[in-house]
Scaffold this active site. Structure first.
Site, PDB file in Angstrom:
ATOM      1  N   ARG A 191      94.388  38.231  48.121  1.00 51.51           N
ATOM      2  CA  ARG A 191      94.879  38.404  46.876  1.00 51.51           C
ATOM      3  C   ARG A 191      93.646  39.062  46.186  1.00 51.51           C
ATOM      4  NH1 ARG A 191      98.982  37.785  48.553  1.00 51.51           N
ATOM      5  NH2 ARG A 191     100.645  36.513  47.763  1.00 51.51           N
ATOM      6  N   HIS A 246      99.080  47.058  49.708  1.00 54.91           N
ATOM      7  CA  HIS A 246      99.802  45.831  49.950  1.00 54.91           C
ATOM      8  C   HIS A 246     100.711  45.876  51.280  1.00 54.91           C
ATOM      9  CE1 HIS A 246     100.439  41.901  47.422  1.00 54.91           C
ATOM     10  NE2 HIS A 246     100.782  41.586  48.903  1.00 54.91           N
TER      11      HIS A 246
END
Length: 312
Positions: free
Chosen positions: A227, A275
């Site tokens: 994250r 991502h």
């Protein structure tokens, strides 16, 4: 009466999931109707993802659970209207994808592949010193959930001395496992590589700050597919400029897509990926969803139930 399953993960994902979910629900022996539109009071299960179509869960008085299609639940777990059980996605294919992505980037930095991949300029670089062996390069994995354990085991099999760290104590056969604040410092001290696979919670923000980056071996690599908020961006850039960190491969960011003007895009020692380390795959994820609905209908405990207090 058929079970009503509301697909509230957004219209962009509907075509990818519709056939896979329908097949998985059928194969699980469930009499279910999968829909994008249903009266809230008729819905039995809600399928959700960040960017989904529901903000207020209050009208869904019959819903037995909210089943997230992503591993991360930080965008929903704090919703005060969400009183239904919340389950995160733990998908074997996602775990394998993450393991492969991390191992690939660890080996890239470990072997110094960029010297030859990026140096196709006619200069023979055969006199470059060989890299250390894997057994000579300690790597630390921060986070020992499903993803972290898979990554740590794979790196260990390749010969890297792996230290795993988690906020609460865990025991993983064959790995050195540490926990707590003192354990974090010990896990980072002298590490030549660090992989971040922690959840995004208030307790994990800026886990890698200036003080902890200084504990790494000079020139260490940092890989973050976990994250974005786990790393203090300014501290990482300073460590890169000083040579304390040799390279950072980053797949997640505080703001996504990463703004074009962000320094990460232009830093010669940073690799940005969009991502992509571990995407949810409809075929396997649908089977996880169907199994949780089967469990809910049978009165069995849900898989991967989120602890609201811990945030994951």
């Amino acid at each position: 009466m058929p079970i009503t399953v509301l697909f509230a993960a957004g219209p962009a994902l509907w075509d990818d999931y519709r056939s896979a979910l329908t097949a998985a629900l059928r194969d699980a022996g469930l009499d279910a109707v999968l829909t994008q539109d249903a009266a809230p009071e008729t819905v039995d299960y809600i399928l959700f993802s960040p960017g989904g179509t529901i903000r207020d869960f209050t009208p869904f008085v019959r819903a037995r659970a909210v089943l997230n299609l992503w591993a991360g639940v930080e965008k929903i777990v704090g919703n005060p209207t969400l009183t239904q059980p919340l389950c995160r996605m733990v998908d074997p294919a996602m775990t394998a994808s993450m393991m492969e992505w991390v191992v690939g980037h660890v080996l890239r930095h470990h072997l110094g592949m960029d010297v030859h991949i990026l140096g196709q300029d006619g200069h023979w670089r055969g006199d470059a010193p060989p890299p250390p062996l894997a057994c000579e390069r300690p790597v630390t994995v921060l986070g020992l959930g499903e993803l972290g354990q898979a990554v740590a085991r794979a790196l260990s099999v390749l010969g890297f001395p792996v230290t795993g760290w988690s906020r609460t104590a865990r025991a993983v056969p064959g790995l050195r496992c540490l926990s707590g604040p003192d354990g974090l410092s010990a896990a980072l001290t002298g590490a030549q590589g660090v992989v971040l696979l922690l959840p995004d919670t208030p307790d994990t923000v800026n886990t890698l700050n200036a003080a902890r980056l200084a504990l790494l071996a000079p020139g260490a690599f940092v890989i973050n597919p976990g994250r974005g908020p786990l790393i203090d961006d300014a501290a990482l850039l300073a460590a890169l400029d000083a040579g304390q960190v040799g390279h950072a491969t980053l797949d997640v960011f505080r703001h996504e897509p990463l703004p074009p003007a962000h320094p990460f895009w232009h830093h010669p020692r940073v690799t940005v990926t969009p991502h992509i380390a571990a995407s949810t795959r409809p075929g396997t994820a649908s089977r996880v969803i169907a199994e949780n609905i089967r469990r809910g209908e049978a009165g069995e405990p849900f898989l991967h139930l989120v602890d609201r207090g811990r945030g994951y």
